[in-house]
Design a protein around this motif. Sequence first.
Motif, PDB file in Angstrom:
ATOM      1  N   LEU A   2     -51.275  34.174  39.260  1.00 32.94           N
ATOM      2  CA  LEU A   2     -50.289  33.516  38.206  1.00 32.94           C
ATOM      3  C   LEU A   2     -48.622  33.508  37.941  1.00 32.94           C
ATOM      4  O   LEU A   2     -48.447  34.395  38.904  1.00 32.94           O
ATOM      5  CB  LEU A   2     -50.012  34.926  37.603  1.00 32.94           C
ATOM      6  N   GLY A  15     -51.344  33.334  29.509  1.00 34.75           N
ATOM      7  CA  GLY A  15     -51.827  32.959  30.616  1.00 34.75           C
ATOM      8  C   GLY A  15     -52.595  33.230  31.153  1.00 34.75           C
ATOM      9  O   GLY A  15     -53.367  34.399  30.328  1.00 34.75           O
ATOM     10  N   ASN A  45     -41.953  30.276  34.149  1.00 30.49           N
ATOM     11  CA  ASN A  45     -42.304  30.242  35.473  1.00 30.49           C
ATOM     12  C   ASN A  45     -41.756  30.599  36.669  1.00 30.49           C
ATOM     13  O   ASN A  45     -40.539  30.015  36.741  1.00 30.49           O
ATOM     14  CB  ASN A  45     -43.078  29.129  36.085  1.00 30.49           C
ATOM     15  N   SER A  99     -46.395  33.142  36.150  1.00 35.07           N
ATOM     16  CA  SER A  99     -45.754  33.272  34.598  1.00 35.07           C
ATOM     17  C   SER A  99     -45.487  34.573  34.458  1.00 35.07           C
ATOM     18  O   SER A  99     -45.773  35.409  35.088  1.00 35.07           O
ATOM     19  CB  SER A  99     -46.932  32.791  33.341  1.00 35.07           C
TER      20      SER A  99
END
Length: 568
Positions: A322, A270, A341, A324
């Motif tokens: 982010l 990431g 995700n 993720s």
Amino acid sequence: MARGNHLLIVINCTIAALFFTLHCIGCTAAVRGSSDRDGKGQWQLLLNNTGVVAMHMALTHHNTVIMFDQTEAGPSGHRLRRRYNGTRCTDSRNDLADSSCYAHSVEYNISDNKLRLLGLSTDTWCSSGSFLSNGTLLQTGGHENGARRIRLFRPCGGNDTCDWKESGQSLANDRWYASNLLLPDEDRVIVVGGRRIFTYEFIPKQYSNEGSFDLPFLHNTYERSEGGNNLYPFLHICPNGRLFIFANRDSILFNYRENRVVKHFPRIPGDGSRNYPSSGSSVILPLDHTNSFERAEVMVCGGAANGAYSAAREQGMFLKGLSSCGRMVITGNRHKWNMENMPGPRLLSDMLLLPTGDVLIINGAKCGSGGWNNARNASLEPYLYHPNKTLGRRFSVLKSTRIARMYHSSAILLPDGRVLVAGSNPHNRYRFNNVAYPTELRLQAFVPDYMGSQHHQFRPSNVTIHYGHGDSNGVWYGGEFNVSFWLGRKPSNAVEFTAYAPPFATHSISMNQRLLRLRCKTLVRGKGGWVLAVLEAPPSPSVAPSGYYLLTVVNGGIPSLSQWIRIL
Ligand SMILES: *[C@@H]1O[C@H](CO)[C@@H](O)[C@H](O)[C@H]1NC(C)=O
Ligand SMILES: *[C@@H]1O[C@H](CO)[C@@H](O)[C@H](O)[C@H]1NC(C)=O
Ligand SMILES: *[C@@H]1O[C@H](CO)[C@@H](O)[C@H](O)[C@H]1NC(C)=O
Ligand SMILES: *[C@@H]1O[C@H](CO)[C@@H](O)[C@H](O)[C@H]1NC(C)=O
Ligand SMILES: *[C@@H]1O[C@H](CO)[C@@H](O)[C@H](O)[C@H]1NC(C)=O
Ligand SMILES: *[C@@H]1O[C@H](CO)[C@@H](O)[C@H](O)[C@H]1NC(C)=O
Ligand SMILES: *[C@@H]1O[C@H](CO)[C@@H](O)[C@H](O)[C@H]1NC(C)=O
Ligand SMILES: *[C@@H]1O[C@H](CO)[C@@H](O)[C@H](O)[C@H]1NC(C)=O
Ligand SMILES: *[C@@H]1O[C@H](CO)[C@@H](O)[C@H](O)[C@H]1NC(C)=O
């Protein structure tokens, strides 16, 4: 027959104690079921004004919630007549602006929805905490005069007036943005990191001149130009007694007794960081008796994009966070982050384990970073994560709130299954006007779908814990204890018994949070809907450090009200 009578008597004796918590379910019976399009669950507004920002929040085993802020935020919503040191607070301009003439901590009583003011004498800004095995909250660090302080809050019953007490002992280093974890060793707490502090230490000290210990891992993960990105490291105790430490993007397994790194795990993928000010969050997924509690897996979700902190501060640009999450098994010898995700980007969120074993991700924002005024685009919808479903089907989006919960907000699970949501203040004073995200003092509960009235017929009720003779204080490791409950219909094949260690929540980290699925040896359905289960307590303090846990009976995904159980 004899057993049935015995059970009835025991349960009758507990009705008074159960009454107030049951009344909370009564409230939710009125909650209307929502369509899937709206997302599941409901929101309740509990109070319009907690008076203090719930930067930190923790549930006590007296069913109250301790909330506190920093003490230097100036005027809060609760003015005091006298300062903590006894001097009078006058109406002079100085006193009206003086932080010490205001309360910065409250105790919230869940059953009567009322607040009681508490007194803090040193600054708790960005501090940390752990419950000790006797239910006392040990709280450490903060800013300036609070940076090395150790404070205790010993929860008490309704008529007592317990309050914060400063310990005579102090920390070896300043601990501002440090993390805190109760260790398997009797009432020993580890405090890790802090701003520009690359050490850890223990409380209480084991020998007189015990100081702190260097942890080069904290140096190596420190990103100076980005506000650190490794503050408030994520800590979890592995069932083998080792300490898992995650900072920025890296993690280690640490033998804290020998001051030795046992292994370095792979770096999480990431394009960003996960710890403060990037402010992702983490849980250790439920530990399960079916593998003798030997397998442990951690999950880390969200965080900020590379450079998000400086972009927000220097250019007023709020980079997308982010999306993720990574899951990694930290026991055994094969370690790999399995990535997936969330439905959207997210940071500054709280990650809570629900009694069902699912993970709730709530509060926070989609863009920017942690720190004063560094985030935008509130994440108004909680996400629910089902760890066991097939990849791609694990997340669902729940009912959204209208109240933004940005930097300095918090969330905790309550014994009745609701989630208490409070705080948010991206400013270093209480500011209500002319800012993107004002100081937020409203108190809400998120009511998960499992509490809906359509599920009541499946909900185990009148849960009572029966300790063995002579052990009336709690259950011993590996010991047997009984739980009786009432269920009008036949229990589903999937009755589970979970024990939950309630966290100390601040800055998107839920310190000491843990959920165990306990072994049920026998389950007997008696007369009139009463069910008796013989359960086995967790095997060791590495699996479940000693303390108060919430025991919940979960029938096919529908939880009972939780009862406190003490693991000795
Ligand atoms: C369970 O407890 C409630 C309230 O505490 C009580 O009204 C009810 O009768 C109890 N149920 C049974 C089956 O005893
Ligand atoms: C909060 O304030 C609003 C608007 O004044 C009021 O309608 C509502 O009843 C209040 N809610 C609570 C829980 O006090
Ligand atoms: C009490 O606290 C106030 C504010 O911190 C300080 O100005 C004052 O000197 C203190 N008084 C005493 C007697 O300690
Ligand atoms: C729990 O233990 C702590 C630390 O030993 C002590 O200070 C506190 O008073 C104890 N609390 C209770 C409720 O016994
Ligand atoms: C919380 O409120 C209830 C109802 O008023 C009361 O019975 C109980 O003693 C209170 N608990 C505490 C710890 O103050
Ligand atoms: C607590 O206070 C209430 C009201 O003041 C009183 O009626 C009750 O007897 C007290 N309980 C105890 C255990 O002291
Ligand atoms: C996930 O799977 C484990 C092991 O099969 C089981 O014990 C547990 O109940 C499942 N959890 C959920 C949330 O369904
Ligand atoms: C954040 O909000 C802005 C303004 O409303 C919008 O243009 C942008 O698309 C949003 N970003 C995300 C990631 O939701
Ligand atoms: C638990 O239930 C079993 C089976 O009915 C019984 O033999 C045992 O004495 C009970 N133990 C406790 C602690 O109540």
